[in-house]
Design a protein around this motif. Structure first.
Motif, PDB file in Angstrom:
ATOM      1  N   TYR A  66      77.401   2.582  48.574  1.00  0.00           N
ATOM      2  CA  TYR A  66      76.255   2.243  49.408  1.00  0.00           C
ATOM      3  C   TYR A  66      76.997   1.074  50.684  1.00  0.00           C
ATOM      4  N   LEU A  69      79.310   1.676  52.996  1.00  0.00           N
ATOM      5  CA  LEU A  69      78.701   2.164  54.231  1.00  0.00           C
ATOM      6  C   LEU A  69      77.850   1.372  55.463  1.00  0.00           C
ATOM      7  N   GLU A  70      76.900   0.510  54.405  1.00  0.00           N
ATOM      8  CA  GLU A  70      77.246  -0.995  54.815  1.00  0.00           C
ATOM      9  C   GLU A  70      77.941  -1.797  56.414  1.00  0.00           C
ATOM     10  N   LYS A  72      80.968  -0.297  57.043  1.00  0.00           N
ATOM     11  CA  LYS A  72      81.744   0.506  57.581  1.00  0.00           C
ATOM     12  C   LYS A  72      80.851  -0.419  59.264  1.00  0.00           C
ATOM     13  N   ARG A  73      79.473  -0.291  59.131  1.00  0.00           N
ATOM     14  CA  ARG A  73      78.116   0.335  60.347  1.00  0.00           C
ATOM     15  C   ARG A  73      78.244  -1.725  60.908  1.00  0.00           C
ATOM     16  N   GLN A  74      78.823  -2.271  59.786  1.00  0.00           N
ATOM     17  CA  GLN A  74      78.424  -3.610  60.121  1.00  0.00           C
ATOM     18  C   GLN A  74      80.281  -4.544  61.477  1.00  0.00           C
ATOM     19  N   GLU A  76      81.492  -1.162  63.026  1.00  0.00           N
ATOM     20  CA  GLU A  76      81.649  -0.508  63.860  1.00  0.00           C
ATOM     21  C   GLU A  76      81.061  -1.422  64.836  1.00  0.00           C
ATOM     22  N   LYS A  77      79.854  -2.410  64.641  1.00  0.00           N
ATOM     23  CA  LYS A  77      78.610  -3.603  65.534  1.00  0.00           C
ATOM     24  C   LYS A  77      79.658  -4.361  65.653  1.00  0.00           C
ATOM     25  N   THR A  80      81.982  -2.927  68.549  1.00  0.00           N
ATOM     26  CA  THR A  80      81.415  -3.113  69.714  1.00  0.00           C
ATOM     27  C   THR A  80      80.999  -3.887  70.248  1.00  0.00           C
TER      28      THR A  80
END
Length: 204
Positions: A66, A69-70, A72-74, A76-77, A80
């Motif tokens: 978990y 994944l968190e 990885k999301r950060q 990606e942000k 960007t």
């Protein structure tokens, strides 16, 4: 962001308190021999320990997945945001060069009107260098025409009174180093060759 942190904090506390409550309850039941608790054998004890360890490892691995994944999301942000910042930085840089191009071209026109032709020649060259660094160069033909007019009016005395010939030579070197120099090469080389001939003639 604060809400996510508080949720994670609350979840950890709930797990800790729940674990403590279960442990205390089991100790009390064991001491009171409630429900027929008896001394367990070595085999059953090892089996329970292994089962508990398996549960703990499963929970830990799940929690790490978990968190992974968190993260990885950060990331990606952040990637960007980094790209948006890069685009914005390039846009600002282009706008800055365009503004400087227009200002130096205006200075060139003013000094030309004042019949300071060598100074006007320098301003037009600087303006040409700046506009050729834009993604979409502007006023290129107009600047080349202005350079021709300024050069036609330059005399030996104008060059003799001008103290910044080194700046013009540096500007010429930078213009020739541009990636898109081939667009203006033939016309520009003739203009600067004529100007350089006047410098050499004046020095002789």
């Amino acid at each position: 962001m604060k809400n996510k942190k508080s949720k994670k904090f609350s979840f950890a506390h709930i797990c800790a308190y729940l674990s403590l409550a279960i442990s205390v309850t089991m100790i009390v039941l064991w001491c009171c021999n409630a429900g027929g608790f008896k001394v367990v054998s070595l085999d059953s004890f090892v089996g329970v320990i292994v089962a508990l360890l398996a549960i703990v490892v499963t929970l830990v691995v799940g929690w790490q997945i978990y968190n992974g994944l968190e993260i990885k999301r950060q990331l990606e942000k952040l990637s960007t945001l980094k790209e948006k910042f890069r685009v914005q930085e390039k846009t600002i840089e282009q706008q800055n060069k365009e503004s400087r191009h227009l200002i130096t071209m205006m200075f060139g026109v003013q000094t030309f009107d004042m019949r300071n032709y060598t100074q006007a020649f320098y301003y037009f060259m600087t303006s040409l260098l700046l506009t050729m660094q834009l993604d979409k160069p502007i006023n290129v033909d107009k600047l080349l025409t202005n350079l021709e007019l300024a050069n036609d009016n330059i005399t030996g005395s104008d060059i003799k009174d001008y103290d910044n010939l080194n700046d013009i030579q540096k500007c010429d070197k930078n213009i020739r180093a541009l990636q898109n120099y081939d667009i203006i090469e033939s016309r520009y080389k003739k203009i600067y060759h004529d100007f350089n001939s006047k410098i050499k003639k004046n020095n002789d």
